[in-house]
Design a protein around this motif. Structure first.
Motif, PDB file in Angstrom:
ATOM      1  N   TYR A   2       0.842  -1.196   0.000  1.00 36.86           N
ATOM      2  CA  TYR A   2       0.000   0.000   0.000  1.00 36.86           C
ATOM      3  C   TYR A   2       0.876   1.245   0.000  1.00 36.86           C
ATOM      4  CZ  TYR A   2      -3.935  -3.021   1.132  1.00 36.86           C
ATOM      5  OH  TYR A   2      -4.896  -4.006   1.100  1.00 36.86           O
ATOM      6  N   ARG A   3       0.327   2.332  -0.553  1.00 36.48           N
ATOM      7  CA  ARG A   3       1.019   3.612  -0.595  1.00 36.48           C
ATOM      8  C   ARG A   3       0.102   4.671   0.026  1.00 36.48           C
ATOM      9  NH1 ARG A   3       2.814   4.819  -6.313  1.00 36.48           N
ATOM     10  NH2 ARG A   3       0.595   4.436  -6.669  1.00 36.48           N
ATOM     11  N   VAL A   4       0.693   5.547   0.859  1.00 33.49           N
ATOM     12  CA  VAL A   4      -0.049   6.654   1.466  1.00 33.49           C
ATOM     13  C   VAL A   4       0.467   7.950   0.848  1.00 33.49           C
ATOM     14  CG1 VAL A   4      -0.643   7.858   3.604  1.00 33.49           C
ATOM     15  CG2 VAL A   4      -0.347   5.366   3.620  1.00 33.49           C
ATOM     16  N   ARG A  10      -4.862   8.454   3.531  1.00 34.99           N
ATOM     17  CA  ARG A  10      -5.568   7.452   2.740  1.00 34.99           C
ATOM     18  C   ARG A  10      -4.570   6.474   2.141  1.00 34.99           C
ATOM     19  NH1 ARG A  10      -6.963  10.587  -0.578  1.00 34.99           N
ATOM     20  NH2 ARG A  10      -5.731  10.018  -2.424  1.00 34.99           N
ATOM     21  N   ALA A  11      -4.799   5.199   2.352  1.00 37.25           N
ATOM     22  CA  ALA A  11      -3.920   4.160   1.819  1.00 37.25           C
ATOM     23  C   ALA A  11      -4.450   3.668   0.480  1.00 37.25           C
ATOM     24  CB  ALA A  11      -3.819   2.998   2.798  1.00 37.25           C
ATOM     25  N   GLU A  12      -3.546   3.568  -0.500  1.00 36.57           N
ATOM     26  CA  GLU A  12      -3.903   3.078  -1.832  1.00 36.57           C
ATOM     27  C   GLU A  12      -3.172   1.774  -2.100  1.00 36.57           C
ATOM     28  OE1 GLU A  12      -2.571   6.153  -4.384  1.00 36.57           O
ATOM     29  OE2 GLU A  12      -4.171   7.572  -3.836  1.00 36.57           O
ATOM     30  N   ALA A  13      -3.877   0.773  -2.581  1.00 35.93           N
ATOM     31  CA  ALA A  13      -3.256  -0.503  -2.918  1.00 35.93           C
ATOM     32  C   ALA A  13      -2.355  -0.354  -4.132  1.00 35.93           C
ATOM     33  CB  ALA A  13      -4.329  -1.553  -3.188  1.00 35.93           C
ATOM     34  N   VAL A  14      -1.187  -1.014  -4.083  1.00 35.27           N
ATOM     35  CA  VAL A  14      -0.239  -1.016  -5.205  1.00 35.27           C
ATOM     36  C   VAL A  14       0.010  -2.483  -5.577  1.00 35.27           C
ATOM     37  CG1 VAL A  14       1.992  -0.218  -6.051  1.00 35.27           C
ATOM     38  CG2 VAL A  14       0.822   1.070  -4.255  1.00 35.27           C
TER      39      VAL A  14
END
Length: 340
Positions: A2-4, A10-14
């Motif tokens: 995940y990337r913030v 907010r965490a975004e899936a990578v």
């Protein structure tokens, strides 16, 4: 993975790196950035993955230089040193020294009867101090890696670890190291290789610290995480007993009958005849702040030059010694690990 994004919560899936590498597991145990900006991911069952966020390039490394699958041991931590090398800790597979620029690597593992090898196959952490020294925390000791020779210097015995593992390492502003174990904390002065040991009797609220759960906060407080939560303190406020204890052999037995009582170091030789079958010793470190926490190690020079741990009040017995000259040696520490 995940990337913030900066400035958000907010965490975004990578998913890209794991998908492109074709790995079967999504368990990531460690993340480390190298000098070229790539992210290295230590996987639970699938070795290590290098991902370049700028180009999207992915490299999957699944085996050690000797052909052993990294995934057989699980990656537990990663460390990129100031020379650009990547250190890969494994669970029971030793330590991999890897050069990201060339792809070359060296597998370090413990070797029987080789004190210059890694102290244990399970590596909990690789820590680089401000002077550039590399320290290896293992399940059975604490090692310093010697870059010039590619070998290890085992510090566990000199610090009084007696085979106990080190879970986490941190450096305080003075340059002293703090080591977390399952039974307490050690403050290590690396300049003279001495350690002070602290446990519940010294006010430590809990033990059972977790691997790699350590940090130094902005005000210079040292913090360790464990099963009972977070333990934080100001290292300058911790006062250790620095008195070097005097040692005494308190009782000597020949064939289970007491022969001598209360002699200090360098006594007259003890002579045994052909009809004697055993000799035993009791001893004490003459520091009485917390005698139950004093620690000991001994050896019988002439029979075995290795040091062995002993408990407070333990009687050490030797039986059926071959004819010869022997010297019984014993070392003791106070409750904070300052050795005679």
């Amino acid at each position: 993975l995940y990337r913030v994004p900066a400035g958000t919560r907010r965490a975004e899936a990578v998913p890209g790196p794991l998908t492109d590498a074709g790995v079967r597991s999504t368990g990531i145990f460690a993340i480390e950035a190298d000098l070229d900006g790539r992210l290295w991911l230590g996987m639970l069952h699938d070795g290590i993955i290098a991902w370049d966020p700028a180009t999207g390039a992915v490299t999957h490394i699944a085996t050690m230089p000797d052909g052993q699958r990294i995934g057989d041991f699980n990656v537990t931590c990663l460390h990129g040193d100031r020379a650009g090398r990547l250190w890969v800790c494994t669970n029971f597979g030793g330590l991999l020294e890897f050069d990201p620029a060339t792809g070359a690597g060296i597998a370090h593992r413990p070797v029987a009867d080789d004190a210059a090898s890694l102290s244990a196959a399970r590596v909990n952490e690789v820590f680089e101090d401000r002077s550039g020294r590399l320290w290896i925390a293992t399940e059975r000791g604490f090692d310093r890696f010697l870059r010039d020779t590619g070998t290890f210097e085992r510090w566990g015995e000199r610090l009084g670890l007696d085979g106990q593992g080190v879970q986490a390492v941190i450096e305080e502003p003075t340059g002293d190291l703090w080591l977390a174990t399952r039974t307490g904390l050690l403050q290590v002065n690396v300049r003279d290789a001495r350690a002070a040991r602290f446990g519940p009797a010294d006010g430590l609220p809990a033990v059972g610290f977790h691997a790699r759960a350590a940090a130094v906060t902005a005000p210079g407080r040292v913090a360790f995480g464990g099963s009972a939560g977070l333990t934080a303190f100001a290292p300058e406020a911790v006062l250790a007993n620095r008195t070097v204890p005097r040692m005494a052999i308190t009782r000597t037995f020949v064939d289970r009958a007491e022969r001598r009582r209360s002699w200090l170091p360098s006594p007259a030789p003890l002579k045994l005849g052909t009809g004697n079958h055993s000799v035993a010793f009791e001893f004490a470190a003459l520091d009485f702040h917390a005698p139950a926490q004093n620690r000991y190690r001994y050896r019988l020079f002439g029979q075995d030059d290795r040091w062995y741990p002993a408990a407070p009040g333990e009687r050490i017995r030797f039986e059926r010694l071959p004819p010869g000259n022997y010297r019984f040696e014993v070392l003791g520490s106070n409750q904070h690990g300052v050795w005679a």
